[in-house]
Design a protein around this motif. Structure first.
Motif, PDB file in Angstrom:
ATOM      1  N   LEU A  77       0.803  -1.221   0.000  1.00 61.23           N
ATOM      2  CA  LEU A  77       0.000   0.000   0.000  1.00 61.23           C
ATOM      3  C   LEU A  77       0.838   1.275   0.000  1.00 61.23           C
ATOM      4  CD1 LEU A  77      -2.906  -0.477   2.570  1.00 61.23           C
ATOM      5  CD2 LEU A  77      -3.100  -0.132   0.115  1.00 61.23           C
ATOM      6  N   VAL A  78       2.025   1.219   0.633  1.00 65.71           N
ATOM      7  CA  VAL A  78       2.760   2.470   0.836  1.00 65.71           C
ATOM      8  C   VAL A  78       4.197   2.491   0.311  1.00 65.71           C
ATOM      9  CG1 VAL A  78       1.366   3.270   2.778  1.00 65.71           C
ATOM     10  CG2 VAL A  78       3.327   1.823   3.205  1.00 65.71           C
ATOM     11  N   ALA A  79       4.910   1.398   0.369  1.00 64.43           N
ATOM     12  CA  ALA A  79       6.331   1.415  -0.001  1.00 64.43           C
ATOM     13  C   ALA A  79       6.510   1.875  -1.438  1.00 64.43           C
ATOM     14  CB  ALA A  79       6.953   0.031   0.194  1.00 64.43           C
ATOM     15  N   GLY A  80       7.373   2.870  -1.638  1.00 65.54           N
ATOM     16  CA  GLY A  80       7.661   3.392  -2.965  1.00 65.54           C
ATOM     17  C   GLY A  80       6.635   4.376  -3.492  1.00 65.54           C
ATOM     18  N   HIS A  81       5.645   4.721  -2.693  1.00 67.34           N
ATOM     19  CA  HIS A  81       4.580   5.627  -3.136  1.00 67.34           C
ATOM     20  C   HIS A  81       4.783   7.038  -2.597  1.00 67.34           C
ATOM     21  CE1 HIS A  81       1.934   2.464  -4.773  1.00 67.34           C
ATOM     22  NE2 HIS A  81       2.459   1.721  -3.822  1.00 67.34           N
ATOM     23  N   GLU A  82       4.186   7.983  -3.273  1.00 63.94           N
ATOM     24  CA  GLU A  82       4.074   9.344  -2.772  1.00 63.94           C
ATOM     25  C   GLU A  82       2.619   9.556  -2.408  1.00 63.94           C
ATOM     26  OE1 GLU A  82       5.672  12.264  -5.441  1.00 63.94           O
ATOM     27  OE2 GLU A  82       7.641  11.310  -5.454  1.00 63.94           O
ATOM     28  N   ILE A  83       2.390   9.961  -1.171  1.00 62.30           N
ATOM     29  CA  ILE A  83       1.032  10.171  -0.672  1.00 62.30           C
ATOM     30  C   ILE A  83       0.995  11.574  -0.077  1.00 62.30           C
ATOM     31  CG2 ILE A  83      -0.725   9.390   0.940  1.00 62.30           C
ATOM     32  CD1 ILE A  83       0.734   6.581   0.729  1.00 62.30           C
ATOM     33  N   GLY A  84       0.285  12.453  -0.727  1.00 65.26           N
ATOM     34  CA  GLY A  84       0.303  13.847  -0.299  1.00 65.26           C
ATOM     35  C   GLY A  84       1.728  14.363  -0.394  1.00 65.26           C
ATOM     36  N   ALA A  85       2.204  14.981   0.674  1.00 64.05           N
ATOM     37  CA  ALA A  85       3.562  15.525   0.704  1.00 64.05           C
ATOM     38  C   ALA A  85       4.589  14.498   1.186  1.00 64.05           C
ATOM     39  CB  ALA A  85       3.605  16.760   1.606  1.00 64.05           C
ATOM     40  N   LEU A  86       4.158  13.270   1.437  1.00 66.33           N
ATOM     41  CA  LEU A  86       5.057  12.249   1.956  1.00 66.33           C
ATOM     42  C   LEU A  86       5.538  11.313   0.855  1.00 66.33           C
ATOM     43  CD1 LEU A  86       3.254  13.049   4.521  1.00 66.33           C
ATOM     44  CD2 LEU A  86       4.093  10.919   5.442  1.00 66.33           C
ATOM     45  N   ALA A 103       2.954 -10.702  17.413  1.00 64.12           N
ATOM     46  CA  ALA A 103       3.152  -9.449  16.671  1.00 64.12           C
ATOM     47  C   ALA A 103       4.308  -9.572  15.696  1.00 64.12           C
ATOM     48  CB  ALA A 103       3.441  -8.309  17.643  1.00 64.12           C
ATOM     49  N   MET A 104       4.097  -9.040  14.502  1.00 66.51           N
ATOM     50  CA  MET A 104       5.153  -8.906  13.504  1.00 66.51           C
ATOM     51  C   MET A 104       5.055  -7.482  12.973  1.00 66.51           C
ATOM     52  SD  MET A 104       6.054 -11.245  10.234  1.00 66.51           S
ATOM     53  CE  MET A 104       6.695 -12.505  11.319  1.00 66.51           C
ATOM     54  N   THR A 105       6.201  -6.807  12.838  1.00 68.83           N
ATOM     55  CA  THR A 105       6.193  -5.401  12.466  1.00 68.83           C
ATOM     56  C   THR A 105       6.726  -5.164  11.064  1.00 68.83           C
ATOM     57  OG1 THR A 105       6.475  -4.769  14.779  1.00 68.83           O
ATOM     58  CG2 THR A 105       6.999  -3.096  13.130  1.00 68.83           C
ATOM     59  N   ALA A 106       5.936  -4.451  10.266  1.00 70.89           N
ATOM     60  CA  ALA A 106       6.382  -3.935   8.971  1.00 70.89           C
ATOM     61  C   ALA A 106       6.748  -2.473   9.209  1.00 70.89           C
ATOM     62  CB  ALA A 106       5.279  -4.050   7.929  1.00 70.89           C
ATOM     63  N   SER A 107       7.898  -2.049   8.704  1.00 68.50           N
ATOM     64  CA  SER A 107       8.310  -0.662   8.890  1.00 68.50           C
ATOM     65  C   SER A 107       8.690  -0.042   7.553  1.00 68.50           C
ATOM     66  CB  SER A 107       9.469  -0.572   9.884  1.00 68.50           C
ATOM     67  OG  SER A 107      10.563  -1.334   9.431  1.00 68.50           O
ATOM     68  N   ILE A 108       8.378   1.245   7.411  1.00 69.97           N
ATOM     69  CA  ILE A 108       8.640   1.973   6.174  1.00 69.97           C
ATOM     70  C   ILE A 108       9.188   3.341   6.534  1.00 69.97           C
ATOM     71  CG2 ILE A 108       7.665   2.904   4.038  1.00 69.97           C
ATOM     72  CD1 ILE A 108       5.501   0.543   5.857  1.00 69.97           C
ATOM     73  N   THR A 109      10.312   3.711   5.932  1.00 71.75           N
ATOM     74  CA  THR A 109      10.877   5.047   6.114  1.00 71.75           C
ATOM     75  C   THR A 109      10.147   6.022   5.196  1.00 71.75           C
ATOM     76  OG1 THR A 109      13.046   4.092   6.581  1.00 71.75           O
ATOM     77  CG2 THR A 109      13.001   6.400   5.921  1.00 71.75           C
ATOM     78  N   TRP A 110       9.865   7.220   5.704  1.00 78.23           N
ATOM     79  CA  TRP A 110       9.201   8.246   4.906  1.00 78.23           C
ATOM     80  C   TRP A 110       9.885   9.584   5.113  1.00 78.23           C
ATOM     81  CZ3 TRP A 110       7.512  12.193   7.947  1.00 78.23           C
ATOM     82  CH2 TRP A 110       7.197  11.896   9.257  1.00 78.23           C
ATOM     83  N   TYR A 111       9.643  10.491   4.165  1.00 80.88           N
ATOM     84  CA  TYR A 111      10.060  11.881   4.374  1.00 80.88           C
ATOM     85  C   TYR A 111       9.012  12.828   3.825  1.00 80.88           C
ATOM     86  CZ  TYR A 111      11.782  12.313  -0.475  1.00 80.88           C
ATOM     87  OH  TYR A 111      11.884  12.347  -1.845  1.00 80.88           O
ATOM     88  N   ARG A 112       9.037  14.036   4.365  1.00 79.97           N
ATOM     89  CA  ARG A 112       8.084  15.088   3.965  1.00 79.97           C
ATOM     90  C   ARG A 112       8.860  16.378   3.804  1.00 79.97           C
ATOM     91  NH1 ARG A 112       5.073  19.227   6.484  1.00 79.97           N
ATOM     92  NH2 ARG A 112       6.179  18.820   8.412  1.00 79.97           N
ATOM     93  N   ASP A 113       8.747  17.010   2.635  1.00 79.35           N
ATOM     94  CA  ASP A 113       9.407  18.287   2.386  1.00 79.35           C
ATOM     95  C   ASP A 113       8.461  19.442   2.673  1.00 79.35           C
ATOM     96  OD1 ASP A 113      11.765  17.108   1.617  1.00 79.35           O
ATOM     97  OD2 ASP A 113      11.334  17.201  -0.519  1.00 79.35           O
ATOM     98  N   GLU A 114       9.069  20.504   3.184  1.00 81.64           N
ATOM     99  CA  GLU A 114       8.290  21.697   3.510  1.00 81.64           C
ATOM    100  C   GLU A 114       9.045  22.912   3.053  1.00 81.64           C
ATOM    101  OE1 GLU A 114       7.726  23.480   7.774  1.00 81.64           O
ATOM    102  OE2 GLU A 114       6.321  21.830   7.445  1.00 81.64           O
TER     103      GLU A 114
END
Length: 137
Positions: free
Chosen positions: A96-105, A126-137
């Motif tokens: 759903l999210v890895a490699g995507h741009e969502i809004g400013a992220l 529990a098993m954890t999926a983690s994704i690094t993100w960044y947001r420019d301003e």
């Protein structure tokens, strides 16, 4: 913790695009069902907020500022059901999210279990999926 803007963008996106299990966000009220059932506990963490450009102008806001963070999707499944169901949910969430741009992220590197092996909490695994993100301003 992340900025309000990053948190809201992620929360709205996941809420609109994930229906396989309930989503529980940081400090939200959630009553565990009487019979354990899968859910995802979402944590949105801001790691740094750095100036990413120099010389943009006289004012601080004239430069590019970048907020870096991590999205932790803690997939909770009933204990004793193996790790397969949790891995399947993790795969679906990352898609759903890895490699995507969502809004400013922008979402970048992703992992299942990076530095956080599967673990058991009472009636849940529990098993954890983690994704690094960044947001420019």
């Amino acid at each position: 913790m992340s900025s309000f803007s990053a948190f809201e963008t992620i929360k709205q996106y996941l809420s609109a695009n994930w229906s396989a299990t309930p989503l529980v966000f940081e400090n939200d009220r959630f009553n565990l069902p009487g019979v354990p059932a899968a859910f995802v506990y979402v944590e949105i963490v801001g790691n740094t907020y750095d100036q990413a450009s120099i010389g943009g102008g006289e004012e601080r806001a004239d430069n590019l500022w970048r907020e870096w963070g991590q999205l932790y999707l803690n997939v909770m499944v009933p204990s004793g059901t193996g790790s397969g169901p949790a891995r399947q949910y993790c795969d679906q969430l990352l898609a759903l999210v890895a490699g995507h741009e969502i809004g400013a992220l922008t979402f970048r590197d992703a992992s299942i279990g990076m530095g956080e092996p599967g673990r058991t909490f009472a009636n849940y695994y529990a098993m954890t999926a983690s994704i690094t993100w960044y947001r420019d301003e």
